[in-house]
Write a protein that holds these residues in place. Structure first.
Motif, short mmCIF file in Angstrom:
data_model
loop_
_atom_site.label_atom_id
_atom_site.label_comp_id
_atom_site.label_asym_id
_atom_site.label_seq_id
_atom_site.Cartn_x
_atom_site.Cartn_y
_atom_site.Cartn_z
N ARG A 274 57.34 77.49 46.59
CA ARG A 274 58.72 78.00 46.46
C ARG A 274 59.70 77.20 47.29
O ARG A 274 60.66 77.72 47.85
CB ARG A 274 58.81 79.49 46.85
CG ARG A 274 57.74 80.39 46.26
CD ARG A 274 57.68 80.38 44.74
NE ARG A 274 56.76 81.40 44.27
CZ ARG A 274 55.46 81.18 44.03
NH1 ARG A 274 54.94 79.96 44.22
NH2 ARG A 274 54.69 82.16 43.60
N GLY B 206 55.22 76.38 36.23
CA GLY B 206 55.09 77.82 36.12
C GLY B 206 54.88 78.23 34.67
O GLY B 206 54.70 77.38 33.79
N TYR C 150 56.16 80.34 31.21
CA TYR C 150 57.37 80.82 30.52
C TYR C 150 57.08 80.92 29.03
O TYR C 150 56.15 80.31 28.51
CB TYR C 150 58.55 79.88 30.77
CG TYR C 150 58.43 78.55 30.06
CD1 TYR C 150 59.10 78.31 28.85
CD2 TYR C 150 57.64 77.51 30.57
CE1 TYR C 150 58.98 77.09 28.19
CE2 TYR C 150 57.52 76.30 29.93
CZ TYR C 150 58.18 76.10 28.73
OH TYR C 150 58.06 74.90 28.08
N GLU D 98 62.45 83.63 31.31
CA GLU D 98 62.08 83.60 32.72
C GLU D 98 60.89 82.68 32.96
O GLU D 98 59.94 82.64 32.18
CB GLU D 98 61.75 85.01 33.17
CG GLU D 98 61.78 85.25 34.66
CD GLU D 98 61.69 86.73 34.98
OE1 GLU D 98 62.67 87.29 35.51
OE2 GLU D 98 60.63 87.32 34.69
N THR E 9 57.84 82.11 35.63
CA THR E 9 57.15 82.85 36.68
C THR E 9 55.99 82.02 37.24
O THR E 9 55.41 81.19 36.54
CB THR E 9 56.59 84.19 36.16
OG1 THR E 9 55.63 83.95 35.14
CG2 THR E 9 57.71 85.07 35.62
N GLY F 114 53.24 85.69 38.68
CA GLY F 114 53.97 86.91 38.37
C GLY F 114 55.34 87.02 39.01
O GLY F 114 56.07 87.99 38.74
N GLU F 115 55.74 86.06 39.82
CA GLU F 115 57.03 86.09 40.50
C GLU F 115 58.04 85.24 39.73
O GLU F 115 57.76 84.09 39.37
CB GLU F 115 56.89 85.55 41.92
CG GLU F 115 58.20 85.46 42.69
CD GLU F 115 58.04 84.77 44.02
OE1 GLU F 115 59.07 84.60 44.72
OE2 GLU F 115 56.91 84.40 44.38
N ALA F 116 59.23 85.79 39.47
CA ALA F 116 60.28 85.04 38.78
C ALA F 116 60.82 83.95 39.70
O ALA F 116 61.24 84.23 40.83
CB ALA F 116 61.42 85.97 38.37
N SER G 276 66.19 76.26 38.43
CA SER G 276 65.78 77.13 39.53
C SER G 276 66.72 76.95 40.72
O SER G 276 67.37 75.91 40.87
CB SER G 276 64.32 76.89 39.95
OG SER G 276 64.09 75.56 40.33
#
Length: 225
Positions: A120, A144, A146, A158, A160, A163-165, A182
């Motif tokens: 992140r 990720g 999508y 989205e 992810t 599981g996190e956007a 992002s």
């Protein structure tokens, strides 16, 4: 314009990962004040097999999309190529280019990932923290999961990771592959999405990215010559 001091700069991948893990807690994924972006910078960087690095920054008027400032820099790197750590090969030269700018932009758009990154903390996050300017990433490929957005311009879905956007797949041209947006720092995803759409009146990539890429390619060609 001035940027934060890079010291101490990681010398190994292990040190770089540790720095990303430490700095990611400082990212602000919102707008502390209502955004008023009069000038927007796009940046790009590239390197060759000999460790030479070039960086280019182009600043546009947000309303007219006319170029108002440019800056470039050349450097070298011996940091190894490691996916997820490309900032540590390219960022020092990019920050030198920022030092050469005569304009301080209101928004920075990176040809890279922001939060859509395994830790992140992509290149756009690092740029945002070091400059203190709202920053976002627009990548050509997703990091990720999508679902493909609808075919019409402006459609989005989205992205992810676990599981996190972390971002959005955004269709900037109808029936053309989306770009992947992002947050870098000091901006929210809605504002970031709106800015990317405003900078893509004709092409898939934002005008900031297209012009910085063109300048960066010219620098690399001159270096090879």
């Amino acid at each position: 314009m001035k940027v934060a001091n890079l010291d101490p700069w990681p010398r190994t991948p292990e040190e770089a990962v540790a720095l990303q893990d430490r700095l990611r807690t400082q990212i602000i994924s919102s707008n502390p004040a209502p955004p008023r972006f009069h000038t927007i910078a796009g940046l790009d960087s590239a390197y060759d097999d000999d460790g030479n690095v070039v960086a280019a920054i182009v600043v546009l008027d947000a309303e007219t999309l006319e170029t108002v400032d440019t800056a470039t820099a050349r450097g070298t790197t011996d940091f190894p190529y490691v996916p997820g750590l490309l900032a540590f090969r390219e960022l020092p030269t990019t920050l030198t280019a920022f030092e050469n700018l005569t304009t301080t932009p209101d928004l920075i758009i990176c040809d890279s990932q922001g939060l859509a990154h395994p830790r992140r903390f992509g290149f756009a996050c690092h740029v945002g923290l070091l400059t203190g300017i709202p920053t976002l990433g627009v990548a050509k490929n997703a990091w990720g999961d999508y679902t493909m957005p609808d075919a019409e311009r402006g459609s989005r879905s989205e992205i992810t990771i676990d599981g996190e956007a972390v971002g959005r797949a955004l269709r900037t041209r109808s029936n053309v592959k989306p770009v992947f947006v992002s947050i870098g720092h000091l901006i929210d995803i809605e504002t970031a999405t709106a800015q990317v759409l405003s900078l893509t009146p004709e092409y898939r990539q934002p005008e900031t990215t297209r012009r910085a890429d063109r300048l960066c390619r010219r620098l690399l060609a001159e270096l090879a010559a």
